[in-house]
Write an enzyme that holds these catalytic residues in place. Structure first.
Site, short mmCIF file in Angstrom:
data_model
loop_
_atom_site.label_atom_id
_atom_site.label_comp_id
_atom_site.label_asym_id
_atom_site.label_seq_id
_atom_site.Cartn_x
_atom_site.Cartn_y
_atom_site.Cartn_z
N TYR A 11 1.32 -11.33 -32.73
CA TYR A 11 1.19 -10.31 -31.68
C TYR A 11 -0.26 -10.04 -31.30
CZ TYR A 11 6.10 -9.07 -31.68
OH TYR A 11 7.46 -9.11 -31.52
N THR A 83 -0.99 -8.68 -42.68
CA THR A 83 -1.34 -8.11 -43.99
C THR A 83 -0.21 -7.14 -44.36
OG1 THR A 83 -2.73 -6.56 -42.76
CG2 THR A 83 -3.87 -8.30 -43.97
N THR A 118 -5.66 -5.93 -40.01
CA THR A 118 -5.86 -4.61 -40.62
C THR A 118 -5.86 -4.76 -42.14
OG1 THR A 118 -4.67 -3.67 -38.77
CG2 THR A 118 -4.96 -2.26 -40.70
N ARG A 152 -6.52 -2.59 -31.72
CA ARG A 152 -6.03 -1.21 -31.63
C ARG A 152 -4.99 -1.08 -30.53
NH1 ARG A 152 -11.49 1.77 -30.55
NH2 ARG A 152 -10.90 3.48 -31.93
N LYS A 204 -9.99 1.89 -38.30
CA LYS A 204 -8.66 1.38 -37.95
C LYS A 204 -7.57 2.09 -38.78
CE LYS A 204 -5.18 -0.98 -36.83
NZ LYS A 204 -4.56 -1.13 -35.54
N ARG A 211 -1.97 9.37 -36.98
CA ARG A 211 -0.69 9.44 -36.27
C ARG A 211 0.46 9.67 -37.26
NH1 ARG A 211 0.45 9.08 -31.03
NH2 ARG A 211 2.35 8.00 -30.43
N CYS A 258 2.66 -1.16 -38.47
CA CYS A 258 1.31 -0.61 -38.65
C CYS A 258 1.34 0.79 -39.24
CB CYS A 258 0.59 -0.56 -37.32
SG CYS A 258 0.66 -2.13 -36.47
N TYR A 314 11.94 -0.42 -33.19
CA TYR A 314 11.28 0.66 -33.93
C TYR A 314 10.78 1.77 -33.03
CZ TYR A 314 6.36 -0.67 -33.02
OH TYR A 314 5.15 -0.92 -32.44
N ARG A 322 10.84 -4.72 -36.26
CA ARG A 322 10.20 -4.75 -37.59
C ARG A 322 10.02 -3.35 -38.16
NH1 ARG A 322 5.05 -8.31 -36.55
NH2 ARG A 322 5.25 -7.34 -34.52
N1 SAJ Z 1 6.87 8.11 -33.40
C1 SAJ Z 1 7.48 9.32 -33.62
N2 SAJ Z 1 6.99 10.42 -32.95
C2 SAJ Z 1 5.95 10.33 -32.08
C3 SAJ Z 1 5.32 9.08 -31.89
C4 SAJ Z 1 5.81 7.98 -32.56
O1 SAJ Z 1 8.43 9.45 -34.40
O2 SAJ Z 1 5.58 11.35 -31.51
C5 SAJ Z 1 7.35 6.92 -34.12
C6 SAJ Z 1 7.84 5.80 -33.20
O3 SAJ Z 1 9.18 6.00 -32.83
C7 SAJ Z 1 7.64 4.57 -34.06
C8 SAJ Z 1 6.40 4.90 -34.89
O4 SAJ Z 1 6.26 6.31 -34.80
O5 SAJ Z 1 8.74 4.38 -34.93
C9 SAJ Z 1 5.13 4.23 -34.44
O6 SAJ Z 1 5.01 4.23 -33.03
P1 SAJ Z 1 3.61 4.45 -32.26
O7 SAJ Z 1 3.88 4.36 -30.81
O8 SAJ Z 1 2.98 5.68 -32.74
O9 SAJ Z 1 2.68 3.28 -32.76
P2 SAJ Z 1 2.76 1.65 -32.89
O10 SAJ Z 1 3.08 1.34 -34.31
O11 SAJ Z 1 3.60 1.04 -31.85
O12 SAJ Z 1 1.23 1.27 -32.60
C10 SAJ Z 1 0.20 1.86 -33.37
C11 SAJ Z 1 -0.90 2.37 -32.42
N3 SAJ Z 1 -1.83 3.25 -33.15
C12 SAJ Z 1 -2.16 4.48 -32.67
O13 SAJ Z 1 -1.69 4.95 -31.66
C13 SAJ Z 1 -3.16 5.22 -33.47
C14 SAJ Z 1 -1.65 1.20 -31.81
O14 SAJ Z 1 -2.74 1.65 -31.02
C15 SAJ Z 1 -2.16 0.27 -32.91
O15 SAJ Z 1 -2.87 -0.84 -32.41
C16 SAJ Z 1 -0.94 -0.24 -33.68
O16 SAJ Z 1 -0.31 0.90 -34.29
C17 SAJ Z 1 -1.42 -1.24 -34.72
O17 SAJ Z 1 -1.25 -2.46 -34.48
O18 SAJ Z 1 -2.03 -0.84 -35.70
#
Ligand code: SAJ
Length: 415
Positions: A11, A83, A118, A152, A204, A211, A258, A314, A322
């Site tokens: 990805y 990782t 990461t 990111r 990172k 979050r 992540c 997810y 995943r």
């Molecule tokens: N989620 C909630 N409530 C929310 C926001 C998200 O329950 O208010 C859940 C989502 O449904 C999901 C999980 O959290 O299951 C993660 O979703 P996400 O949209 O917060 O993040 P990812 O995993 O898709 O992407 C994150 C991002 N990191 C941040 O926003 C700080 C992205 O910028 C990173 O590059 C990515 O991780 C990564 O590769 O590390």
């Protein structure tokens, strides 16, 4: 023209390879999976991500990218392998180690080595730099340049964010950071900030942990609000009107590759007991179990109950499953003797059987809205209602309008 070898066509590695190939570099993609190699070399993508196909096809047609199992001598080597977390909740660095071992046979004076994966703080210096030094005698910062450049980008917006987001680059010395900055500057429109290896590694992890901790707070609020009989969504909406409050959304658990993983990397070398970070992880991990128990309670007394899960990725609007907490919910409901069917128009591969809209809802007793894909908005509630045996909706994302579902005879449950 400079040549760049990118190890890992996943990805992050894949879009990065396309960006560089379309911005003046000759790119070799190194991949261990022969199916992916064949697919990419015949002009087909193995990743579903908006706008990626266009940039890949451009690089492919211009012959600026080729994918193979072996490296070629290059000016830059980028490690973009996974990782994962092992069973002891520690970083499994085996892919980083084997990628470094591949690079060490090609590296020479003056080249640039970048870790993008990461990783726990210290990995670039103590694993990548150390392996290269012990096997070649080449010292990072003296004989070659070494940098950590974390990705990111948000899944679902990877191509846009890879160009437009700010970027943090850590170098073993200033020259290394500057050298890496020049490479990324070829396609990054956002700011590029340079710092040390360890700060970049930690930034990172801090971002994703921020979050996770904040989602845990929302999930905890939801659990407490329910005890008071208060609607958590209203609480959050009104609290967020305050100029300095921004509470995230509760949900059915935290998934992806992540956010549920990176907080453990921060805790890797310290005593995690009593840390906010560890507690947040446990709160988020227990949510899918709480939801499964609630659903089982709703269905007490039903004969051969059936639950339909809408959406198993997810998060919303992507097809990536995943670490999806939907898998936990599926397993828990099945263990409780509940028949589970799954409908997700965006997902093509899932651990369990995917059904059509009609088959998934036929004779169902409860519709569990797990993720709120935009596509679900097009589905007629009347049709859903006519297919189901009993009309229960459990909404984990505040997706449906309570009054509207009531008009179709649904009993509405929400977080
Ligand atoms: N989620 C909630 N409530 C929310 C926001 C998200 O329950 O208010 C859940 C989502 O449904 C999901 C999980 O959290 O299951 C993660 O979703 P996400 O949209 O917060 O993040 P990812 O995993 O898709 O992407 C994150 C991002 N990191 C941040 O926003 C700080 C992205 O910028 C990173 O590059 C990515 O991780 C990564 O590769 O590390």
């Amino acid at each position: 023209m400079e040549k760049v070898c990118i190890l890992g066509m996943g990805y992050i590695g894949m879009p990065t390879a396309c960006m560089l190939a379309n911005n003046g570099y000759e790119v070799i993609g190194v991949e261990i999976d022969s199916k992916i190699i064949n697919k990419l070399n015949s002009g087909k993508l193995h990743i579903d991500e908006p706008d990626l196909k266009e940039i890949f096809l451009k690089a492919y047609k211009d012959k600026k990218i080729k994918v193979m199992a072996e490296l070629e001598k290059s000016d830059v080597y980028i490690i973009a392998v996974q990782t994962p977390l092992n069973n002891q909740r520690k970083a499994d660095l085996s892919y980083v180690i084997s990628a470094t071992n591949m690079i060490k046979d090609y590296i020479s004076n003056g080249c640039l080595v970048i870790l993008e994966s990461t990783s726990p703080p210290g990995t670039t210096r103590n694993i990548v730099g150390d392996i290269i030094y012990r096997s070649t005698g080449l010292k990072a910062g003296r004989d070659y340049y070494l940098a950590f450049c974390p990705e990111r980008v948000l899944p679902g917006k990877i191509v846009y964010e890879m160009v437009n987001d700010d970027r943090i680059i850590g170098g073993i010395n200033e020259e290394s950071a500057k050298k890496a900055e020049m490479l990324y500057r070829s396609f990054v429109k956002g700011k590029i900030i340079t710092t040390t290896l360890e700060v970049a590694e930690f930034v990172k992890l801090a971002e994703n942990t921020f979050r996770d901790v904040n989602i845990a707070f929302s999930n905890e609020l939801a659990i407490i609000c329910e005890k008071y009989g208060i609607n958590v969504w209203e609480v959050i909406r009104f609290a967020n009107l305050h100029p300095r409050v921004n509470i995230l959304n509760p949900g059915p658990g935290v998934g992806g590759h992540c956010i549920p993983i990176d907080p453990w990397f921060i805790l890797e070398n310290i005593d995690a007991r009593d840390t906010l970070i560890e507690k947040s992880r446990y709160i988020n991990d227990k949510v899918p179990f709480i939801i499964s128990d609630k659903i089982a309670n709703i269905l007490v007394g039903y004969k051969k109950p059936k639950v339909t899960i809408f959406g198993v990725s997810y998060k919303e609007n992507i097809g990536d499953t995943r670490e999806s907490p939907a898998i936990v919910i599926y397993n828990e409901l099945t263990k409780k003797g509940i028949n589970v069917s799954v409908y997700d128009p965006l997902v093509s591969q899932f651990k369990y059987l995917l059904s059509s809209l009609e088959d998934s809802l036929k004779d169902s007793d409860l519709l569990l809205l797990f993720v709120g894909h935009e596509k679900f908005k097009e589905i007629d509630l009347g049709k859903i209602s006519s297919l189901m045996r009993n009309k229960n909706i459990f909404d984990t994302r505040n997706f449906f309008d309570q009054k509207n579902v009531g008009k179709y005879g649904f009993k509405y449950y929400f977080i």
